[in-house]
Design an enzyme around this catalytic site. Structure first.
Site, mmCIF file in Angstrom:
data_model
loop_
_atom_site.group_PDB
_atom_site.id
_atom_site.type_symbol
_atom_site.label_atom_id
_atom_site.label_comp_id
_atom_site.label_asym_id
_atom_site.label_seq_id
_atom_site.Cartn_x
_atom_site.Cartn_y
_atom_site.Cartn_z
ATOM 1 N N ASP A 47 -2.002 0.348 -2.338
ATOM 2 C CA ASP A 47 -2.036 0.180 -0.888
ATOM 3 C C ASP A 47 -3.402 -0.296 -0.413
ATOM 4 O O ASP A 47 -4.442 0.082 -0.964
ATOM 5 C CB ASP A 47 -1.709 1.532 -0.240
ATOM 6 C CG ASP A 47 -1.696 1.470 1.268
ATOM 7 O OD1 ASP A 47 -0.867 0.721 1.814
ATOM 8 O OD2 ASP A 47 -2.522 2.157 1.898
ATOM 9 N N GLU B 145 -1.169 -4.793 -2.524
ATOM 10 C CA GLU B 145 -0.967 -5.163 -1.128
ATOM 11 C C GLU B 145 -2.315 -5.684 -0.641
ATOM 12 O O GLU B 145 -3.217 -4.912 -0.313
ATOM 13 C CB GLU B 145 -0.524 -3.967 -0.277
ATOM 14 C CG GLU B 145 -0.229 -4.373 1.158
ATOM 15 C CD GLU B 145 -0.534 -3.282 2.178
ATOM 16 O OE1 GLU B 145 -0.122 -3.453 3.332
ATOM 17 O OE2 GLU B 145 -1.178 -2.296 1.836
#
Length: 742
Positions: free
Chosen positions: A422, A475
């Protein structure tokens, strides 16, 4: 003379009948301030035998029970709760106590030697202990013939550390730990403590200041929030039955494989309405979610973070217990059952992993031992303004080791098939979301976070090197080069990267009214300029259907029929575009509402044929994507794609070909992004002969207009679009047609 020296070295001045300690040492022990209780408590060699000192604040009298008999203990003068006795030789024993009415018997934790070995100490100190969780944390073991739990924690700047739990009435004076050399690790073996026991650490700072009670940074379990203690969880003994998947999963997770990911938040995929609207458990998800994912044709399941987190509204992206599967849905063993069920169904499991930041909750990592241990001391380096969280100090070898080992922990202990990391962009740049003066440049004066870059490279190198067949996904929303390139080629070493640019551009395009789309045509085509610079995944994730952004169906313009047609056409475009696929739950059946983490998806919508039609389309797109090599084998190279018509902006039409490897039939996709039917539209085709219509997003079965189209066309017309042959086809309104050469 030897006996005299032995006596001087021991903090206890002894005789068979009395015990004398310096008063300040006595006070420190009974007040829970002594930093080295093992130097006093337990058995110690003294002249003529062994002295045993025990501490029990509830006892009026104590004795020692051995195979040789029972030895009464004497209370230590001026130290209520401290008792001592003399043994002629070392031997196992039990402590017996009484308050005058009740008697009890228990093992003495201070009679047990250390558990951690020199190799553990060396690797921890070096920051290269890739199985750190096997050294730190709470482990149910047998030690010196006794069953119990070994507790170990890293707190290098603490003066004292103790274990708290029901087993000692959460009394910080008891169960002070042993410090191990210069590593900063503290440990203790506590007998008769087992699976399910809650615990915390009581930590005294370097200057004697008491700190908030802390959960275990390497705890394998946790209490149900809002309770904050760690819980002993025995990880040993699981017998996996997924050998076949584990041995072959590399075939399902490489750049040539069809990868279609269903992203799920376990707390809101489905809830049990007649049971206080609770979410499904891990075992219930194994029963219900896994068959659904398989039926829908997805190859992978991606779970929003399952590491324990205190606040439901963070969706797991502010974890406190990186090593603990959240208890919200069950135990670690039950989470393993969910992963195993997925593997038995041929579905890979990816976890969202958050090494970029952590919350400042008092029971967590923040100032863990009274200092900025896991985080930076300077808020310009260590505080995320966007999320009010703390940033890991990646330059500290123990912190980098802690996170690297955590990645391996999920991959090895839970057979997870990959990690989606993330917020990578926030890790790569020191000035991420900061104004001038709010960040500290790197040693070269630049904005790149060199320590985070090296950490990410290290994680990927270790993960791919030690766990065969896995995949990592970034990401990452910037143009940072080489995110999915190998480390030895100068990249970050990820297997894949989310294509955030494609997502932003295409969602912006599809939200325009069709009459205006001709002015934004480049938003559909620009992605092909850089489509092969990384190994991309095309993401329609949870972030796109929350916080006022509207659901996917709500983003679409026009009346209700056009909304559904637009959405179906967009999905057809997405599934034929180069790149692997990711779709958030609920988007597959066009849920009207934005995602709400506190509520179930609106499954009742499937009673409506329009929603059922979108679901059927996704199922068929997934199956076609897996069936046709041209749609997936060359996702990451220019040879897998060619434009047929990319410039028909006025008509808002796109046509392109996809290619597999030698011998694979090419596929052509034609997209009409206006509500105007196009009859007799000529399309150049890369091969002569017959072309079969494999999917029409406007078909009646999907809720479309079911405008007649030619199921098979022959490329025997004039040269067109740069090809030697062409065919005439009819384009339904707001549709995508997929043809395969036969």
């Amino acid at each position: 003379m030897a006996e005299q020296q032995q006596d001087q070295d021991n903090p206890i001045t002894q005789s068979p009948f009395e015990l004398r300690l310096p008063p300040d040492r006595v006070r420190a022990l009974i007040e829970g301030r002594d930093s080295d209780p093992f130097a006093v408590l337990g058995p110690h060699s003294v002249a003529g035998g062994w002295r045993v000192v025990a501490m029990d604040f509830g006892a009026r009298e104590m004795s020692i029970a051995t195979v040789e008999g029972v030895f009464p203990m004497q209370p230590v003068a001026g130290a209520d709760g401290l008792f001592a006795c003399f043994l002629p030789e070392p031997m196992p024993y039990l402590l017996r106590g009484t308050d005058g009415e009740t008697e009890w018997e228990h093992e003495d934790p201070y009679r047990f030697g250390p558990v951690l070995g020199q190799i553990d100490e060396y690797l921890i100190g070096e920051g290269t202990h890739h199985q750190l969780w096997k050294a730190l944390g709470a482990h149910v073991i047998s030690h010196q013939g006794v069953r119990g739990t070994h507790f170990s924690v890293w707190a290098p700047n603490a003066r004292r550390v103790a274990v708290l739990g029901d087993f000692n009435n959460w009394d910080a004076r008891r169960h002070g730990m042993r410090r191990r050399g210069t590593t900063g690790v503290w440990e203790i073996f506590i007998p008769n403590i087992g699976n399910g026991s809650p615990y915390k650490f009581s930590i005294t700072g370097a200057h004697g200041e008491p700190l908030p009670e802390k959960a275990d940074p390497v705890g394998f379990g946790a209490e149900h929030p809002p309770a904050t203690a760690s819980v002993v969880r025995n990880l040993a003994g699981h017998k996996w039955s997924d050998d076949q998947w584990m041995q072959t999963r590399s075939e399902a997770q490489n750049i040539k494989a069809p990868i279609s990911i269903y992203e799920v938040h376990l707390g809101s995929w489905r809830r049990v309405a007649d049971d206080d609207n609770r979410p499904l458990s891990y075992l219930e998800h194994a029963r219900d979610l896994i068959p659904y994912v398989k039926d829908m044709g997805f190859t992978h399941l991606e779970l929003l973070p399952v590491s324990e987190f205190p606040f439901d509204g963070s969706w797991g992206y502010q974890p406190v217990g990186l090593y603990a599967p959240t208890i919200r849905f069950g135990t670690p063993e039950e989470f393993r059952s969910l992963v195993e069920a997925a593997h038995e169904a041929g579905i890979g499991v990816l976890l969202d992993w958050v090494p970029g930041h952590f919350p400042s909750d008092a029971h967590g990592l923040a100032r863990f031992d009274g200092t900025a241990l896991y985080e930076h001391a300077d808020p310009r380096e260590g505080f995320h303004q966007d999320w009010n969280t703390l940033i890991y100090n990646y330059g500290r070898r123990e912190v980098s080791n802690y996170l690297t080992a955590n990645a391996l922990y999920w991959l090895q202990e839970y057979h997870v098939d990959g990690l989606r990391v993330d917020a990578v962009a926030s890790m790569l740049y020191r000035d991420y979301s900061r104004k001038d003066g709010e960040w500290v440049p790197n040693i070269h004066g630049g904005r790149e976070n060199l320590e985070a870059i090296e950490f990410l490279r290290g994680v990927n190198t270790v993960a791919y090197g030690e766990v065969p067949g896995i995949m990592t996904v970034a990401e990452e929303s910037t143009a940072f080069p080489g995110v999915s390139r190998p480390v030895d080629a100068g990249g970050l070493g990820f297997g894949f990267k989310w294509n955030m640019g494609w997502m932003n551009d295409t969602l912006s395009y599809i939200q325009h009214e069709p009459v205006h789309r001709s002015h934004h045509h480049n938003q559909l085509t620009f992605g092909l300029v850089y489509a092969f610079s990384e190994n991309f995944i095309l993401p329609i994730s949870h972030d796109e259907v929350v916080h006022g952004k509207g659901s996917m169906i709500e983003k679409m313009p026009g009346d209700v029929w056009q909304k559904f047609a637009n959405l179906r056409a967009y999905y057809g475009f997405m599934w034929t575009h180069p790149g692997k696929k990711l779709l958030f739950m609920g988007c597959e059946f066009a849920q009207w509402k934005e995602w709400n983490h506190d509520a179930s998806l609106d499954w009742h919508l499937l009673d409506d044929p329009r929603h059922k039609g979108v679901q059927s389309l996704i199922r068929d797109l997934n199956n076609l994507y897996r069936e046709l090599p041209a749609l997936h084998r060359r996702d990451n190279v220019p040879e897998g794609f060619s434009w047929i018509e990319g410039g028909a902006a006025q008509e808002s039409i796109l046509a392109y070909a996809r290619y597999g490897e030698d011998g694979d039939a090419p596929v052509v996709a034609v997209c009409n992004f206006t509500p105007v039917p196009r009859h007799g539209w000529r399309v150049g085709l890369p091969r002569d002969g017959k072309w079969k219509l494999r999917l029409n997003s406007d078909a009646g079965v999907y809720g479309g207009s079911n405008m007649p189209t030619t199921p098979v066309t022959t490329a025997d017309g004039d040269a067109w679009h740069g090809y030697d042959q062409s065919a005439l086809i009819d384009l339904p309104p707001l549709s995508v047609l997929i043809y395969e050469a036969v």
